[in-house]
Design a protein around this motif. Structure first.
Motif, PDB file in Angstrom:
ATOM      1  N   HIS A 161      40.529  55.058  51.358  1.00 45.19           N
ATOM      2  CA  HIS A 161      40.172  55.071  49.762  1.00 45.19           C
ATOM      3  C   HIS A 161      39.758  54.081  49.421  1.00 45.19           C
ATOM      4  O   HIS A 161      38.456  53.417  50.472  1.00 45.19           O
ATOM      5  N   SER A 162      39.161  53.904  48.076  1.00 48.28           N
ATOM      6  CA  SER A 162      38.592  52.628  47.112  1.00 48.28           C
ATOM      7  C   SER A 162      38.167  51.724  46.948  1.00 48.28           C
ATOM      8  O   SER A 162      39.393  51.517  46.568  1.00 48.28           O
ATOM      9  N   THR A 163      37.586  50.590  47.125  1.00 47.95           N
ATOM     10  CA  THR A 163      37.661  49.538  46.715  1.00 47.95           C
ATOM     11  C   THR A 163      37.310  49.412  44.819  1.00 47.95           C
ATOM     12  O   THR A 163      38.070  48.700  43.923  1.00 47.95           O
ATOM     13  N   GLY A 164      36.056  50.010  45.021  1.00 45.96           N
ATOM     14  CA  GLY A 164      36.289  50.566  43.573  1.00 45.96           C
ATOM     15  C   GLY A 164      35.569  51.822  43.244  1.00 45.96           C
ATOM     16  O   GLY A 164      36.761  53.064  43.834  1.00 45.96           O
ATOM     17  N   ALA A 165      34.525  52.170  42.753  1.00 49.38           N
ATOM     18  CA  ALA A 165      33.990  53.392  42.352  1.00 49.38           C
ATOM     19  C   ALA A 165      33.292  54.431  43.760  1.00 49.38           C
ATOM     20  O   ALA A 165      33.164  53.700  44.711  1.00 49.38           O
ATOM     21  N   VAL A 166      33.133  55.592  43.599  1.00 52.61           N
ATOM     22  CA  VAL A 166      33.318  56.400  44.443  1.00 52.61           C
ATOM     23  C   VAL A 166      31.244  56.703  44.059  1.00 52.61           C
ATOM     24  O   VAL A 166      30.818  56.103  43.294  1.00 52.61           O
ATOM     25  N   ASN A 167      30.819  57.427  45.249  1.00 56.54           N
ATOM     26  CA  ASN A 167      29.129  57.859  44.901  1.00 56.54           C
ATOM     27  C   ASN A 167      29.362  59.548  44.273  1.00 56.54           C
ATOM     28  O   ASN A 167      28.319  59.853  44.147  1.00 56.54           O
ATOM     29  N   TRP A 168      30.588  60.131  44.576  1.00 57.82           N
ATOM     30  CA  TRP A 168      30.551  61.332  44.491  1.00 57.82           C
ATOM     31  C   TRP A 168      31.016  62.672  42.848  1.00 57.82           C
ATOM     32  O   TRP A 168      30.649  63.609  42.842  1.00 57.82           O
ATOM     33  N   GLU A 193      34.260  39.476  43.203  1.00 58.17           N
ATOM     34  CA  GLU A 193      35.534  39.628  42.676  1.00 58.17           C
ATOM     35  C   GLU A 193      36.105  40.888  43.594  1.00 58.17           C
ATOM     36  O   GLU A 193      37.470  40.781  44.594  1.00 58.17           O
ATOM     37  N   VAL A 194      35.181  41.448  44.456  1.00 62.67           N
ATOM     38  CA  VAL A 194      36.189  42.966  44.783  1.00 62.67           C
ATOM     39  C   VAL A 194      36.219  41.796  46.571  1.00 62.67           C
ATOM     40  O   VAL A 194      37.760  41.959  46.869  1.00 62.67           O
ATOM     41  N   MET A 196      42.834  47.968  42.381  1.00 58.67           N
ATOM     42  CA  MET A 196      42.340  48.768  43.268  1.00 58.67           C
ATOM     43  C   MET A 196      43.876  48.124  43.914  1.00 58.67           C
ATOM     44  O   MET A 196      44.502  48.674  45.250  1.00 58.67           O
ATOM     45  N   ARG A 197      44.887  46.859  43.990  1.00 60.46           N
ATOM     46  CA  ARG A 197      45.592  46.467  44.413  1.00 60.46           C
ATOM     47  C   ARG A 197      46.841  47.430  43.839  1.00 60.46           C
ATOM     48  O   ARG A 197      47.754  47.730  44.729  1.00 60.46           O
ATOM     49  N   ARG A 198      47.137  47.180  43.100  1.00 60.99           N
ATOM     50  CA  ARG A 198      48.101  48.401  42.363  1.00 60.99           C
ATOM     51  C   ARG A 198      47.971  50.004  43.432  1.00 60.99           C
ATOM     52  O   ARG A 198      48.839  50.744  43.762  1.00 60.99           O
TER      53      ARG A 198
END
Length: 673
Positions: free
Chosen positions: A309-316, A371-372, A328-330
């Motif tokens: 899964h992703s820590t933040g945004a994806v690219n697609w 922060e990430v 991200m934690r939730r």
């Protein structure tokens, strides 16, 4: 069969690691940071084929040797991948007959992954060779805890329409049907005079005039699943000649429609899944929960692995929205709450090149002063504290029916309404359950339904006779069934069941449907409680039906539209149970931001009737899940929530809870007795 990956006690934490994209001095920094974050498992080698076999039959393992040795020295295990999702450039040029051909007959070019035909014998030979070389060299390596075969089967090459695939499809049909007359009968080829004289006359469903045979399309989709499973089996059995570590591949539940993952689950030692939020959806956390529950159900209730899964945004996505603080934690802990024993990401370090350079990572482009990164380290600490949840199961009193073949069939062209889509129906009913704080499993209609107080059929257009009888027996034995419109219409060949609709479900529902009346775009129809001509009730959209009672009784009637005065919601008491039917869509349009109070009210009443236990009086932004003896409380709102009846020790914060727990805004509390 090999068991679960041999890892230290606790949950697996890490992600895809692609050190070949970086100089070796970065590798040493990587393992230092992995120790800092608590990473214990990384997926290695997914896209290495062109590096370890730069020329056909000539292998160079020096780089991978150093990588695996370095990981082992740092105490980090490897989920070693076979690189067969991305054949080398030399392979495509040497074996042009292996290239992927789309539905329109175009031979697709290179420069990306998944650019091959899954039925290609040249691909089979080359992939088996590289897997054998990998397994012979690394099956005994102390860093290798498990094997990750291929990557996201069916991502871009779910179907190939080349001559090789066409012949493989015909062979598959010969094995299934034996003689061409049986195929003609199953597909109903007398329609339009399309009868086949031999299997050699069958073409795959390439670009054709409208009205393609549904049986042809369904069987080609089944064949395509089998073609990919055959590729997986070949690699799995090659690995098992050399070692006994668990073997898996990464599913894409629920976002890879062509792959029937129930069939796939029989092949892997542990179910693993990739899940990415549709970031713009305001209810993306509910879709995440659905994906996790469906993955757990595909795994037969056993613990599974969140592989990506992703820590933040994806690219697609059209607009790649970054995750908000705490999201991200939730997201991660919601997957764990619903059965995952792993929290893995794509990827470890953000790439500077290629199509995914704007995809988030555990080590972002901003580096460790970000922060990430601080959230990644904190999440590692949370997961270590949650190690005791490993192996525990989630139990549910409610199940929803999910059948990939019905998913395919209901969305073929020339259905009564293009607005009646499988995922929309499932997500509407799932959301109503989620907001009622009910944890749900997903089942095939032929499964053992006895563990459940309530079974929901949100979209079962395709339903065979045997599964229908299974549902009938379930209700007679005391179960409760809630069925949405346009269910039970066709059999496994997309042939209408004989007699009035809904053929397979007439008896259990105690009604017939004389006619479908799809509604115009944005049109709604009012409902009212049956027997209350002056009353008001919910509104339906998309769909209306002319329902005739045959043992059932009306709960709500249509108060307007083409079926005004006729039943809209019915109840049929049968044996020890009850079957409910909803002849319209009660939920608001997807994406309009409204909560589906009408459908939720109906679902709440059915839950009460079925005796389904659930928390009461909590906001519907609070996610409540129990896994084993761990109670997870995840707050998706911007204000704190206090939950009563909570006693025990906070696993994440160490707090003592004596009767209630306050969950901070956007926060997570996990309590154990």
């Amino acid at each position: 069969m090999p068991g679960y990956p041999v890892l230290p006690a606790g949950l697996a934490y890490g992600g895809d690691y692609n050190p070949e994209q970086w100089p070796e001095d970065v590798w040493r920094e990587d393992v230092r940071l992995m120790r800092e974050a608590g990473v214990n498992l990384v997926t290695v080698g997914v896209f290495n084929w062109g590096l370890i076999e730069p020329r056909e039959g000539q292998f160079d393992f020096a780089r991978l040797d150093r990588i695996l040795d370095l990981l082992h020295s740092a105490g980090v295990y490897a989920d070693l991948a076979t690189p067969t999702s991305s054949p080398p450039t030399w392979f495509r040029h040497r074996y042009p007959g292996s290239r992927l051909v789309d539905e329109g007959g175009r031979v697709l070019g290179g420069g990306s992954r998944h650019s091959f035909c899954p039925s290609s014998p040249d691909y089979a030979a080359a992939s088996e060779r590289v897997v054998a070389a990998l397994a012979a060299r690394y099956a005994g390596h102390p860093a290798v805890a498990m094997w990750h075969v291929h990557n996201e089967y069916g991502w871009a090459n779910a179907h190939c329409h080349c001559p090789v695939s066409a012949e493989a499809f015909r062979a598959w049909l010969r094995e299934k049907y034996g003689e061409v007359g049986a195929l003609n009968a199953a597909w109903g080829t007398v329609f339009w005079g399309l009868t086949y004289g031999s299997f050699d006359e069958v073409e795959p469903p390439v670009a054709a005039p409208p009205g393609l045979l549904s049986g042809l399309r369904l069987d080609f989709m089944r064949f395509s699943v089998d073609a990919h499973i055959a590729c997986f089996r070949r690699e799995r059995e090659t690995i098992r000649r050399f070692g006994d570590q668990p073997v898996t591949t990464n599913f894409m539940i629920p976002n890879c429609k062509p792959m029937d993952y129930r069939r796939w689950a029989e092949e892997v030692d542990v179910v693993a899944n990739d899940h990415y939020l549709v970031a713009e959806r305001p209810d993306s956390h509910i879709e995440l929960a659905l994906a996790a529950d469906l993955t757990r159900s595909v795994a037969g209730g056993r613990p599974w692995m969140l592989m990506e899964h992703s820590t933040g945004a994806v690219n697609w996505q059209p607009r790649n929205v970054a995750k908000r603080p705490g999201e991200m934690r939730r997201n991660t802990l919601a997957h764990v709450a619903r059965g995952s024993d792993a929290a893995m990401f794509f990827q470890w370090r953000a790439s500077r090149h290629g199509a995914e350079k704007f995809h988030s990572a555990m080590v972002p482009h901003a580096g460790v002063d970000s922060e990430v990164w601080r959230d990644v380290v904190a999440l590692g600490a949370d997961l270590r504290r949650l190690g005791g949840v490993r192996g525990e199961r989630v139990t549910a009193e409610v199940a929803l029916v999910w059948d990939w073949e019905s998913y395919w069939a209901v969305e073929f062209e020339w259905r009564p309404s293009a607005d009646l889509r499988f995922r929309d129906r499932v997500e509407a009913y799932y959301e109503a359950l989620w907001r009622e704080h009910v944890t749900a499993d997903f089942v095939h209609p032929s499964a053992d339904l006895s563990p459940y107080r309530l079974v929901v059929l949100p979209s079962s257009y395709l339903l065979g006779e045997a599964p229908a009888k299974n549902l009938h027996r379930y209700v007679e034995a005391g179960g409760h069934l809630l069925v949405s419109c346009f269910s039970g219409i066709v059999d496994e060949n997309d042939t209408i069941h004989p007699g009035p609709h809904p053929g397979a479900l007439r008896e259990v529902l105690g009604l017939t449907v004389e006619e479908f009346h799809p509604l115009r775009e944005h049109e709604t129809v009012p409902l009212r409680r049956s027997g209350d001509p002056g009353g008001t009730g919910p509104a339906g959209r998309i769909w209306s039906e002319r329902v005739r009672l045959a043992g059932a009784r009306a709960v709500h009637d249509f108060a307007g539209g083409p079926d005004a005065g006729h039943p809209a919601v019915t109840r049929n008491d049968l044996g020890g149970g009850t079957a409910w039917y909803v002849a319209t869509a009660l939920d608001p349009a997807p994406g309009d931001g409204a909560h589906d109070a009408d459908l939720r009210g109906l679902v709440a009443g059915v839950l009460d009737h079925a005796g389904v236990s659930r928390p009461r009086g909590l906001p519907d932004t609070l996610e409540v899940v129990r896994r084993g003896d761990h109670l997870f409380l995840l707050n998706h709102a911007d204000a704190a929530v206090t939950v009563g009846g909570v006693t025990g020790t906070g696993v994440l914060d160490g707090a003592a809870y004596t009767g209630s727990a306050t969950v901070p805004a956007g926060g997570v509390v996990v309590v154990r007795p």
